[in-house]
Design an enzyme around this catalytic site. Structure first.
Site, PDB file in Angstrom:
ATOM      1  N   LYS A  57       0.793  -1.218   0.000  1.00 59.66           N
ATOM      2  CA  LYS A  57       0.000   0.000   0.000  1.00 59.66           C
ATOM      3  C   LYS A  57       0.833   1.280   0.000  1.00 59.66           C
ATOM      4  O   LYS A  57       0.376   2.330  -0.464  1.00 59.66           O
ATOM      5  CB  LYS A  57      -0.939   0.010   1.208  1.00 59.66           C
ATOM      6  CG  LYS A  57      -2.084  -0.976   1.133  1.00 59.66           C
ATOM      7  CD  LYS A  57      -3.146  -0.532   0.154  1.00 59.66           C
ATOM      8  CE  LYS A  57      -4.406  -1.369   0.266  1.00 59.66           C
ATOM      9  NZ  LYS A  57      -5.472  -0.904  -0.649  1.00 59.66           N
ATOM     10  N   SER A  82      -8.834  -0.262   6.580  1.00 60.58           N
ATOM     11  CA  SER A  82      -8.837  -1.196   7.707  1.00 60.58           C
ATOM     12  C   SER A  82      -7.446  -1.370   8.292  1.00 60.58           C
ATOM     13  O   SER A  82      -7.289  -2.013   9.321  1.00 60.58           O
ATOM     14  CB  SER A  82      -9.384  -2.562   7.264  1.00 60.58           C
ATOM     15  OG  SER A  82      -8.517  -3.159   6.319  1.00 60.58           O
ATOM     16  N   GLU A 208      -9.643 -14.242  -4.044  1.00 56.95           N
ATOM     17  CA  GLU A 208     -10.483 -13.671  -2.991  1.00 56.95           C
ATOM     18  C   GLU A 208     -10.782 -14.725  -1.929  1.00 56.95           C
ATOM     19  O   GLU A 208     -10.789 -15.932  -2.226  1.00 56.95           O
ATOM     20  CB  GLU A 208     -11.832 -13.214  -3.559  1.00 56.95           C
ATOM     21  CG  GLU A 208     -11.771 -12.004  -4.460  1.00 56.95           C
ATOM     22  CD  GLU A 208     -13.168 -11.559  -4.889  1.00 56.95           C
ATOM     23  OE1 GLU A 208     -13.532 -10.415  -4.581  1.00 56.95           O
ATOM     24  OE2 GLU A 208     -13.884 -12.351  -5.534  1.00 56.95           O
ATOM     25  N   GLY A 212     -15.925 -13.513   0.690  1.00 60.58           N
ATOM     26  CA  GLY A 212     -16.008 -12.185   0.083  1.00 60.58           C
ATOM     27  C   GLY A 212     -15.726 -12.237  -1.403  1.00 60.58           C
ATOM     28  O   GLY A 212     -14.704 -11.740  -1.869  1.00 60.58           O
ATOM     29  N   ASP A 214     -17.016 -10.774  -4.065  1.00 60.47           N
ATOM     30  CA  ASP A 214     -17.691  -9.718  -4.819  1.00 60.47           C
ATOM     31  C   ASP A 214     -17.092  -9.500  -6.203  1.00 60.47           C
ATOM     32  O   ASP A 214     -17.819  -9.271  -7.173  1.00 60.47           O
ATOM     33  CB  ASP A 214     -17.691  -8.407  -4.033  1.00 60.47           C
ATOM     34  CG  ASP A 214     -16.314  -7.995  -3.559  1.00 60.47           C
ATOM     35  OD1 ASP A 214     -15.713  -8.745  -2.770  1.00 60.47           O
ATOM     36  OD2 ASP A 214     -15.822  -6.926  -3.978  1.00 60.47           O
ATOM     37  N   SER A 308       1.028  -9.703  -0.672  1.00 64.33           N
ATOM     38  CA  SER A 308       0.738  -8.273  -0.552  1.00 64.33           C
ATOM     39  C   SER A 308       1.144  -7.637   0.767  1.00 64.33           C
ATOM     40  O   SER A 308       1.342  -6.418   0.825  1.00 64.33           O
ATOM     41  CB  SER A 308      -0.746  -8.022  -0.808  1.00 64.33           C
ATOM     42  OG  SER A 308      -1.541  -8.728   0.136  1.00 64.33           O
TER      43      SER A 308
END
Length: 326
Positions: A57, A82, A208, A212, A214, A308
């Site tokens: 990030k 989060s 995923e 979750g 989506d 990640s």
């Protein structure tokens, strides 16, 4: 005939890489013969758990924050997250001599919240199951005159995240597949942009948590689908719908999405600790879990994986990976 310019291009990713040079870490690429045997392919792990703030990030946060005007920087930055983006924006703000206000869920991992505060950010909390973090952050930014840097819905954020894949490909050469965790979709969008831009034939696979799914549902439907807020150990992927901007990229460049269970994620975290000697947080372990449990089907010979992040405290890690974790 009209054409639509994509929100992020390979040139944008390369420009972000130049901006991040000497600021972000060029993270290591690890190999494991044991993992190769489990996966049935040559696996190259891009370890963003060694990145500043412990996750990819920082790449996107710094790339976006460094492009703000002096006037914007003087007023400060706002973000919602989060945990990993929270830390990334907090550190980017400190590096650039400004302040940050971060909207975080009340149940965010304590280690991530403590680290965010440690970088000097002000934290505003909300209930992730009843509150709207985007609305809260947008109202806060408007009230205080802050520049809002979202965790994925921003071209400069996506371009910054894509530098992880760019570095991987520069170091190891052509790959035939790339597995990446999918949450809001920024890492996948940037990585797929870099990978497909360099090697158009590469197979891009998002991973995923099963609870979750989506993005998988959205790709199958051809439009963004919302699911109930996921209850999964992969807190960084506990989102109910893909980003609008990121989905516009991923629906073009993402070849498929596969799912892993929480138990499979635990297996991957344990394997990374015991065999690779690295600590990986649940969200970062999802593509490793997909490899170990053959969720991505038959793989080609050379496969890249983006790990990640590694932000998890010792107590939570022991709780998830100890012998009585199941």
């Amino acid at each position: 005939m009209t054409t639509t310019t994509p929100p992020v291009t390979l040139d944008d990713v390369r420009d972000a890489a130049a901006r991040l040079k000497g600021v972000a870490h060029r993270t290591p690429v690890l190999r494991s013969r044991t993992l190769d045997a489990l996966a049935g392919a040559e696996i190259f792990l891009k370890c963003e758990n060694f990145q500043r703030v412990g996750a990819f990030k920082f790449r996107g946060a710094y790339n976006a924050a460094s492009r703000l005007t002096p006037e914007q920087l003087s007023r400060g930055i706002a973000a919602y997250s989060s945990g990993n983006h929270a830390q990334a924006v907090a550190l980017a703000a400190r590096e650039l001599g400004t302040t940050a206000v971060i909207v975080m869920p009340e149940d965010a991992p304590p280690s991530k919240r403590a680290a965010t505060a440690g970088y000097g950010a002000e934290i505003v909390t909300y209930d992730r199951y009843t509150g709207d973090r985007v609305a809260i952050a947008e109202a806060l930014a408007a009230e205080r005159g802050l520049a809002l840097i979202p965790p994925y819905e921003h071209p400069h954020v996506m371009a910054g995240q894509g530098t992880a894949a760019l570095e991987l490909l520069e170091e190891v050469g052509e790959l035939e597949a790339l597995l990446t965790p999918v949450g809001g979709g920024g890492l996948m969008a940037g990585s797929a942009t870099a990978a497909k831009g360099m090697y158009p034939g590469i197979r891009t696979v998002g991973v995923e948590p099963e609870a979750g799914d989506d993005t998988k549902r959205s790709l199958e439907a051809g439009r963004r689908i919302s699911v109930p807020v996921p209850r999964t150990i992969a807190d960084g992927q506990a989102l109910h719908t893909p980003g609008e901007l990121t989905f516009s990229v991923n629906r073009r460049l993402l070849d498929e999405v596969v799912l892993v269970t929480d138990d499979e994620i635990r297996d991957a975290m344990r394997f990374a600790f015991e065999r690779l000697k690295i600590v990986v947080e649940p969200s970062g372990a999802t593509p490793l879990a997909a490899l170990m449990h053959r969720r991505a089907g038959t793989l080609p010979r050379r496969v890249g994986v983006i790990i990640s992040g590694g932000n998890i405290d010792a107590g939570r890690f022991a709780e998830l990976c100890g012998s009585d974790a199941r």
